[in-house]
Scaffold this motif. Sequence first.
Motif, PDB file in Angstrom:
ATOM      1  N   SER A 279      -2.388  -7.636  -8.777  1.00 25.51           N
ATOM      2  CA  SER A 279      -3.404  -6.903  -8.784  1.00 25.51           C
ATOM      3  C   SER A 279      -3.238  -5.332  -8.908  1.00 25.51           C
ATOM      4  O   SER A 279      -2.956  -5.224  -7.433  1.00 25.51           O
ATOM      5  N   ALA A 280      -4.273  -3.929  -9.309  1.00 30.65           N
ATOM      6  CA  ALA A 280      -4.161  -2.908  -9.059  1.00 30.65           C
ATOM      7  C   ALA A 280      -5.115  -2.528  -8.557  1.00 30.65           C
ATOM      8  O   ALA A 280      -5.579  -3.072  -9.135  1.00 30.65           O
ATOM      9  N   CYS A 281      -4.808  -1.250  -7.570  1.00 35.96           N
ATOM     10  CA  CYS A 281      -6.244  -0.596  -7.829  1.00 35.96           C
ATOM     11  C   CYS A 281      -5.316   0.551  -6.677  1.00 35.96           C
ATOM     12  O   CYS A 281      -5.094   0.607  -5.998  1.00 35.96           O
ATOM     13  N   GLY A 282      -6.450   1.695  -6.995  1.00 34.58           N
ATOM     14  CA  GLY A 282      -6.051   3.481  -6.193  1.00 34.58           C
ATOM     15  C   GLY A 282      -6.749   2.701  -4.707  1.00 34.58           C
ATOM     16  O   GLY A 282      -7.832   1.232  -4.329  1.00 34.58           O
TER      17      GLY A 282
ATOM     18  N   ILE B 195       0.590  -1.370  -0.195  1.00 35.09           N
ATOM     19  CA  ILE B 195       0.369  -0.366  -0.282  1.00 35.09           C
ATOM     20  C   ILE B 195       0.869   1.410  -0.126  1.00 35.09           C
ATOM     21  O   ILE B 195       2.201   1.323   1.050  1.00 35.09           O
ATOM     22  N   SER B 196       0.850   2.434  -1.468  1.00 38.71           N
ATOM     23  CA  SER B 196       1.094   3.699  -1.025  1.00 38.71           C
ATOM     24  C   SER B 196       0.459   4.528  -0.956  1.00 38.71           C
ATOM     25  O   SER B 196      -0.734   4.087  -1.130  1.00 38.71           O
ATOM     26  N   ASP B 197       1.134   5.748  -0.925  1.00 37.65           N
ATOM     27  CA  ASP B 197      -0.231   6.639  -0.723  1.00 37.65           C
ATOM     28  C   ASP B 197      -1.110   7.180  -1.556  1.00 37.65           C
ATOM     29  O   ASP B 197      -2.748   7.332  -1.559  1.00 37.65           O
ATOM     30  N   ASP B 198      -1.032   6.208  -2.991  1.00 38.54           N
ATOM     31  CA  ASP B 198      -2.591   6.406  -3.703  1.00 38.54           C
ATOM     32  C   ASP B 198      -2.572   5.215  -4.634  1.00 38.54           C
ATOM     33  O   ASP B 198      -3.480   5.159  -5.011  1.00 38.54           O
ATOM     34  N   GLU B 199      -1.957   3.791  -4.160  1.00 38.06           N
ATOM     35  CA  GLU B 199      -1.837   2.723  -4.628  1.00 38.06           C
ATOM     36  C   GLU B 199      -2.050   1.654  -4.118  1.00 38.06           C
ATOM     37  O   GLU B 199      -1.281   1.355  -3.556  1.00 38.06           O
ATOM     38  N   VAL B 200      -2.672   0.400  -3.918  1.00 38.68           N
ATOM     39  CA  VAL B 200      -2.612  -0.753  -3.529  1.00 38.68           C
ATOM     40  C   VAL B 200      -2.044  -1.541  -5.128  1.00 38.68           C
ATOM     41  O   VAL B 200      -2.901  -2.031  -6.220  1.00 38.68           O
ATOM     42  N   GLU B 201      -1.287  -2.451  -3.583  1.00 37.84           N
ATOM     43  CA  GLU B 201      -0.703  -3.628  -5.004  1.00 37.84           C
ATOM     44  C   GLU B 201      -0.479  -5.319  -4.319  1.00 37.84           C
ATOM     45  O   GLU B 201      -1.060  -4.953  -3.513  1.00 37.84           O
ATOM     46  N   ILE B 202      -1.915  -5.900  -4.958  1.00 41.23           N
ATOM     47  CA  ILE B 202      -1.786  -7.517  -4.808  1.00 41.23           C
ATOM     48  C   ILE B 202      -0.316  -8.207  -5.135  1.00 41.23           C
ATOM     49  O   ILE B 202      -0.866  -8.393  -6.635  1.00 41.23           O
TER      50      ILE B 202
ATOM     51  N   ALA C 184      -8.784   4.537  -2.839  1.00 43.74           N
ATOM     52  CA  ALA C 184      -9.856   4.735  -1.937  1.00 43.74           C
ATOM     53  C   ALA C 184     -10.630   4.092  -2.840  1.00 43.74           C
ATOM     54  O   ALA C 184     -11.792   3.328  -1.985  1.00 43.74           O
ATOM     55  N   ASP C 185     -10.563   3.313  -3.977  1.00 44.64           N
ATOM     56  CA  ASP C 185     -10.783   2.134  -4.192  1.00 44.64           C
ATOM     57  C   ASP C 185     -10.954   0.518  -3.671  1.00 44.64           C
ATOM     58  O   ASP C 185     -11.881   0.502  -2.580  1.00 44.64           O
ATOM     59  N   PHE C 186     -10.152   0.939  -2.602  1.00 41.94           N
ATOM     60  CA  PHE C 186      -9.120  -0.841  -1.832  1.00 41.94           C
ATOM     61  C   PHE C 186     -10.122  -0.408  -0.286  1.00 41.94           C
ATOM     62  O   PHE C 186     -10.446  -1.262   0.319  1.00 41.94           O
ATOM     63  N   LYS C 187     -10.149   0.594   0.136  1.00 43.51           N
ATOM     64  CA  LYS C 187     -10.677   1.347   0.911  1.00 43.51           C
ATOM     65  C   LYS C 187     -11.822   0.864   1.079  1.00 43.51           C
ATOM     66  O   LYS C 187     -13.306   0.326   1.826  1.00 43.51           O
ATOM     67  N   ASP C 188     -12.917   1.360  -0.073  1.00 45.99           N
ATOM     68  CA  ASP C 188     -14.184   1.295   0.149  1.00 45.99           C
ATOM     69  C   ASP C 188     -14.664  -0.064  -0.240  1.00 45.99           C
ATOM     70  O   ASP C 188     -15.850  -0.799   0.385  1.00 45.99           O
ATOM     71  N   VAL C 189     -14.087  -1.189  -0.804  1.00 47.59           N
ATOM     72  CA  VAL C 189     -14.099  -3.091  -1.007  1.00 47.59           C
ATOM     73  C   VAL C 189     -14.408  -3.479   0.566  1.00 47.59           C
ATOM     74  O   VAL C 189     -15.169  -3.505   1.040  1.00 47.59           O
ATOM     75  N   LEU C 190     -12.903  -2.461   1.188  1.00 45.48           N
ATOM     76  CA  LEU C 190     -12.478  -3.389   2.693  1.00 45.48           C
ATOM     77  C   LEU C 190     -13.826  -2.738   3.554  1.00 45.48           C
ATOM     78  O   LEU C 190     -13.902  -3.732   4.531  1.00 45.48           O
ATOM     79  N   LEU C 191     -14.316  -1.143   3.449  1.00 45.72           N
ATOM     80  CA  LEU C 191     -15.648  -0.962   3.974  1.00 45.72           C
ATOM     81  C   LEU C 191     -16.409  -1.806   3.999  1.00 45.72           C
ATOM     82  O   LEU C 191     -17.645  -2.853   4.386  1.00 45.72           O
ATOM     83  N   GLU C 192     -17.018  -2.772   2.665  1.00 45.38           N
ATOM     84  CA  GLU C 192     -18.171  -2.542   1.912  1.00 45.38           C
ATOM     85  C   GLU C 192     -17.954  -4.191   2.343  1.00 45.38           C
ATOM     86  O   GLU C 192     -18.744  -5.194   3.016  1.00 45.38           O
ATOM     87  N   TRP C 193     -16.749  -4.670   2.795  1.00 41.86           N
ATOM     88  CA  TRP C 193     -16.371  -6.525   2.916  1.00 41.86           C
ATOM     89  C   TRP C 193     -16.310  -6.277   4.593  1.00 41.86           C
ATOM     90  O   TRP C 193     -17.269  -8.394   4.823  1.00 41.86           O
ATOM     91  N   ARG C 194     -16.083  -5.182   5.473  1.00 47.59           N
ATOM     92  CA  ARG C 194     -16.471  -5.567   6.758  1.00 47.59           C
ATOM     93  C   ARG C 194     -18.294  -5.460   6.679  1.00 47.59           C
ATOM     94  O   ARG C 194     -18.219  -6.063   7.670  1.00 47.59           O
TER      95      ARG C 194
END
Length: 123
Positions: free
Chosen positions: A99-102, A68-75, A104-114
């Motif tokens: 895979s990679a995503c922004g 995780i960096s300031d603007d991207e998440v990479e798996i 903000a998108d990763f945070k949204d998925v985490l919140l929905e997952w939780r």
Amino acid sequence: MEYSISQNEQQQIAIDFSMGHEALGRWFNDELGSHIENINKLLETVLKIEAKESLQHQQQGREFRLLISDDEVEILANSLDMETELPENTELYESELRSACGLADFKDVLLEWRHFINTHGSN
């Protein structure tokens, strides 16, 4: 990036991502799982990175590594680190390995997952 969260007949919660983001789904299902405590810790990390209190985060898992960096998440699949010699004219299909995503998108998925896990329970 599209995804869907569902629960099967055995009450197991799983997430599936659109083509090109399959590694994210595998990471959520296999590495993060449905432990709310782990999800909350990761959300705290994302918030710290968003607030510039932390610059980056790396988490090593059994099959995948999360960056995780300031603007991207990479798996990234750990198997990508291994040197493999492929037959001539063969390309490695990496969509399920990287895979990679922004952020903000990763945070949204985490919140929905939780939220889904809290709402539907976990196995």
